[in-house]
Design a protein around this motif. Structure first.
Motif, PDB file in Angstrom:
ATOM      1  N   PHE A 189       0.816  -1.208   0.000  1.00  0.00           N
ATOM      2  CA  PHE A 189       0.000   0.000   0.000  1.00  0.00           C
ATOM      3  C   PHE A 189       0.854   1.265   0.000  1.00  0.00           C
ATOM      4  O   PHE A 189       0.587   2.200  -0.753  1.00  0.00           O
ATOM      5  N   SER A 190       1.858   1.313   0.855  1.00  0.00           N
ATOM      6  CA  SER A 190       2.764   2.466   0.902  1.00  0.00           C
ATOM      7  C   SER A 190       4.189   1.965   0.755  1.00  0.00           C
ATOM      8  O   SER A 190       4.832   1.582   1.740  1.00  0.00           O
ATOM      9  N   ALA A 191       4.674   1.973  -0.486  1.00  0.00           N
ATOM     10  CA  ALA A 191       6.036   1.506  -0.737  1.00  0.00           C
ATOM     11  C   ALA A 191       7.058   2.447  -0.112  1.00  0.00           C
ATOM     12  O   ALA A 191       8.143   2.024   0.284  1.00  0.00           O
ATOM     13  N   ALA A 192       6.701   3.730  -0.023  1.00  0.00           N
ATOM     14  CA  ALA A 192       7.618   4.701   0.583  1.00  0.00           C
ATOM     15  C   ALA A 192       7.884   4.341   2.041  1.00  0.00           C
ATOM     16  O   ALA A 192       8.973   4.578   2.569  1.00  0.00           O
ATOM     17  N   LYS A 193       6.911   3.730   2.682  1.00  0.00           N
ATOM     18  CA  LYS A 193       7.016   3.368   4.096  1.00  0.00           C
ATOM     19  C   LYS A 193       7.534   1.945   4.298  1.00  0.00           C
ATOM     20  O   LYS A 193       8.347   1.698   5.203  1.00  0.00           O
ATOM     21  N   ASN A 194       7.071   1.009   3.466  1.00  0.00           N
ATOM     22  CA  ASN A 194       7.330  -0.407   3.734  1.00  0.00           C
ATOM     23  C   ASN A 194       8.260  -1.112   2.749  1.00  0.00           C
ATOM     24  O   ASN A 194       8.446  -2.337   2.852  1.00  0.00           O
ATOM     25  N   ALA A 195       8.831  -0.380   1.788  1.00  0.00           N
ATOM     26  CA  ALA A 195       9.740  -1.001   0.823  1.00  0.00           C
ATOM     27  C   ALA A 195      11.020  -0.177   0.711  1.00  0.00           C
ATOM     28  O   ALA A 195      10.972   1.024   0.447  1.00  0.00           O
ATOM     29  N   GLU A 196      12.143  -0.828   0.910  1.00  0.00           N
ATOM     30  CA  GLU A 196      13.443  -0.171   0.805  1.00  0.00           C
ATOM     31  C   GLU A 196      14.217  -0.754  -0.373  1.00  0.00           C
ATOM     32  O   GLU A 196      14.515  -1.953  -0.405  1.00  0.00           O
ATOM     33  N   ILE A 197      14.528   0.074  -1.344  1.00  0.00           N
ATOM     34  CA  ILE A 197      15.298  -0.381  -2.509  1.00  0.00           C
ATOM     35  C   ILE A 197      16.756  -0.548  -2.107  1.00  0.00           C
ATOM     36  O   ILE A 197      17.355   0.340  -1.506  1.00  0.00           O
ATOM     37  N   THR A 198      17.319  -1.706  -2.434  1.00  0.00           N
ATOM     38  CA  THR A 198      18.710  -1.985  -2.058  1.00  0.00           C
ATOM     39  C   THR A 198      19.649  -2.060  -3.259  1.00  0.00           C
ATOM     40  O   THR A 198      20.867  -2.001  -3.102  1.00  0.00           O
ATOM     41  N   ALA A 199      19.072  -2.185  -4.472  1.00  0.00           N
ATOM     42  CA  ALA A 199      19.913  -2.246  -5.676  1.00  0.00           C
ATOM     43  C   ALA A 199      19.036  -2.149  -6.913  1.00  0.00           C
ATOM     44  O   ALA A 199      17.818  -2.402  -6.848  1.00  0.00           O
ATOM     45  N   TYR A 200      19.624  -1.759  -8.035  1.00  0.00           N
ATOM     46  CA  TYR A 200      18.909  -1.873  -9.313  1.00  0.00           C
ATOM     47  C   TYR A 200      19.874  -2.305 -10.405  1.00  0.00           C
ATOM     48  O   TYR A 200      21.055  -1.988 -10.393  1.00  0.00           O
ATOM     49  N   ARG A 201      19.321  -3.093 -11.330  1.00  0.00           N
ATOM     50  CA  ARG A 201      20.122  -3.666 -12.412  1.00  0.00           C
ATOM     51  C   ARG A 201      19.507  -3.331 -13.754  1.00  0.00           C
ATOM     52  O   ARG A 201      18.289  -3.396 -13.931  1.00  0.00           O
ATOM     53  N   ASN A 202      20.350  -2.956 -14.697  1.00  0.00           N
ATOM     54  CA  ASN A 202      19.931  -2.664 -16.057  1.00  0.00           C
ATOM     55  C   ASN A 202      19.640  -3.987 -16.761  1.00  0.00           C
ATOM     56  O   ASN A 202      20.524  -4.841 -16.882  1.00  0.00           O
ATOM     57  N   LEU A 203      18.429  -4.164 -17.233  1.00  0.00           N
ATOM     58  CA  LEU A 203      18.049  -5.437 -17.841  1.00  0.00           C
ATOM     59  C   LEU A 203      18.652  -5.629 -19.226  1.00  0.00           C
ATOM     60  O   LEU A 203      18.776  -6.764 -19.696  1.00  0.00           O
ATOM     61  N   GLU A 204      19.023  -4.552 -19.885  1.00  0.00           N
ATOM     62  CA  GLU A 204      19.618  -4.663 -21.214  1.00  0.00           C
ATOM     63  C   GLU A 204      21.092  -5.055 -21.135  1.00  0.00           C
ATOM     64  O   GLU A 204      21.567  -5.893 -21.901  1.00  0.00           O
ATOM     65  N   THR A 205      21.816  -4.460 -20.192  1.00  0.00           N
ATOM     66  CA  THR A 205      23.245  -4.744 -20.071  1.00  0.00           C
ATOM     67  C   THR A 205      23.538  -5.829 -19.036  1.00  0.00           C
ATOM     68  O   THR A 205      24.600  -6.457 -19.064  1.00  0.00           O
ATOM     69  N   GLY A 206      22.581  -6.048 -18.134  1.00  0.00           N
ATOM     70  CA  GLY A 206      22.795  -7.021 -17.080  1.00  0.00           C
ATOM     71  C   GLY A 206      23.643  -6.492 -15.936  1.00  0.00           C
ATOM     72  O   GLY A 206      23.930  -7.219 -14.978  1.00  0.00           O
ATOM     73  N   GLU A 207      24.041  -5.235 -16.013  1.00  0.00           N
ATOM     74  CA  GLU A 207      24.909  -4.664 -14.992  1.00  0.00           C
ATOM     75  C   GLU A 207      24.127  -4.087 -13.823  1.00  0.00           C
ATOM     76  O   GLU A 207      23.081  -3.454 -13.994  1.00  0.00           O
ATOM     77  N   ILE A 208      24.656  -4.316 -12.602  1.00  0.00           N
ATOM     78  CA  ILE A 208      24.110  -3.668 -11.405  1.00  0.00           C
ATOM     79  C   ILE A 208      24.683  -2.252 -11.382  1.00  0.00           C
ATOM     80  O   ILE A 208      25.872  -2.070 -11.184  1.00  0.00           O
ATOM     81  N   GLU A 209      23.831  -1.276 -11.606  1.00  0.00           N
ATOM     82  CA  GLU A 209      24.299   0.115 -11.706  1.00  0.00           C
ATOM     83  C   GLU A 209      24.325   0.838 -10.363  1.00  0.00           C
ATOM     84  O   GLU A 209      24.984   1.865 -10.243  1.00  0.00           O
ATOM     85  N   TRP A 210      23.587   0.275  -9.412  1.00  0.00           N
ATOM     86  CA  TRP A 210      23.602   0.916  -8.066  1.00  0.00           C
ATOM     87  C   TRP A 210      23.289  -0.130  -7.027  1.00  0.00           C
ATOM     88  O   TRP A 210      22.440  -1.016  -7.235  1.00  0.00           O
ATOM     89  N   GLU A 211      23.979  -0.071  -5.897  1.00  0.00           N
ATOM     90  CA  GLU A 211      23.724  -0.970  -4.787  1.00  0.00           C
ATOM     91  C   GLU A 211      23.935  -0.190  -3.495  1.00  0.00           C
ATOM     92  O   GLU A 211      24.948   0.520  -3.348  1.00  0.00           O
ATOM     93  N   LYS A 212      22.983  -0.276  -2.599  1.00  0.00           N
ATOM     94  CA  LYS A 212      23.056   0.478  -1.363  1.00  0.00           C
ATOM     95  C   LYS A 212      24.321   0.144  -0.587  1.00  0.00           C
ATOM     96  O   LYS A 212      24.683  -1.011  -0.406  1.00  0.00           O
ATOM     97  N   GLY A 213      25.016   1.195  -0.159  1.00  0.00           N
ATOM     98  CA  GLY A 213      26.224   1.020   0.636  1.00  0.00           C
ATOM     99  C   GLY A 213      27.483   0.788  -0.167  1.00  0.00           C
ATOM    100  O   GLY A 213      28.583   0.669   0.394  1.00  0.00           O
ATOM    101  N   GLN A 214      27.347   0.741  -1.511  1.00  0.00           N
ATOM    102  CA  GLN A 214      28.522   0.494  -2.363  1.00  0.00           C
ATOM    103  C   GLN A 214      28.991   1.794  -3.047  1.00  0.00           C
ATOM    104  O   GLN A 214      28.196   2.689  -3.283  1.00  0.00           O
TER     105      GLN A 214
END
Length: 214
Positions: A189-214
């Motif tokens: 219901f509230s992703a801002a409250k209950n969901a924390e993004i820890t990483a995202y990956r580019n699906l075209e390149t397969g590369e992890i472009e950002w990771e929390k704490g890195q």
């Protein structure tokens, strides 16, 4: 006799024809809610995936459903969609979520990894549709009235202490015969409250472009 009368009232409430062209009254919302919720579970730092058209590191609840439903230029064409009503959907089964057909249908370019916290109501998407249809068998469009009712149902769930829904329908497939995303997914219901993004990956390149704490 009192119990018999109460059971009869419940039977009538369940079997009476429902005027889907108008919103469900509050007592029906509660009655249907008790029928729909098949249990609940609490999660802490539960890791899930979320497909998105672009990268970001925090959810903005004001934009809920803007890509998949609310925006006429989005993949949902501005139509009724679970995301716009119940919040962002997250896949418990990443392998299924990353199926090429699902990625295309979602217009996804990135896969976000997130940790979820909260209490979730367990239910089946097919059961939801039976109580809140969008179109009747004769073709009548009842999406306006039922969308209002679904929003009231969401508020009823919030009042019961739920932070979202666990869509649980093992074996459920879509029209293409693929395992449906709603066979095992979370709506928050509230992703801002209950969901924390820890990483995202580019699906075209397969590369992890950002990771929390890195």
């Amino acid at each position: 006799m009192k119990l018999l009368l109460e059971n009869w009232r419940e039977y009538l409430k369940e079997e009476a024809p429902r005027p889907y062209t108008v919103p469900h009254p509050p007592e029906w919302i509660e009655h249907f809610g008790k029928k729909l919720v098949q249990g609940s579970f609490n999660v802490t730092d539960h890791e899930v995936g979320h497909v998105a058209p672009g990268p970001f590191t925090k959810f903005d609840d004001s934009r809920t459903g803007s890509h998949t439903a609310g925006d006429p230029s989005g993949v949902g064409g501005g139509k009724y969609n679970l995301d716009s009503l119940f919040g962002p959907m997250f896949g418990n089964d990443k392998e299924n979520l990353l199926n090429a057909a699902h990625i295309e249908s979602l217009g996804g370019k990135y896969i976000l990894t997130a940790k979820i916290n909260g209490k979730f109501a367990k239910m089946s998407i097919n059961d939801l549709r039976s109580y809140f249809p969008q179109t009747l068998e004769d073709g009548t469009d009842v999406s306006g009235a039922m969308t209002k009712s679904v929003k009231e149902f969401k508020q009823w769930l919030i009042n019961q202490g739920y932070d979202g829904i666990w869509w649980h329908s093992p074996g459920l497939t879509n029209k293409a015969g693929l395992s449906a995303l709603t066979s095992n997914a979370l709506s928050v219901f509230s992703a801002a409250k209950n969901a924390e993004i820890t990483a995202y990956r580019n699906l075209e390149t397969g590369e992890i472009e950002w990771e929390k704490g890195q």
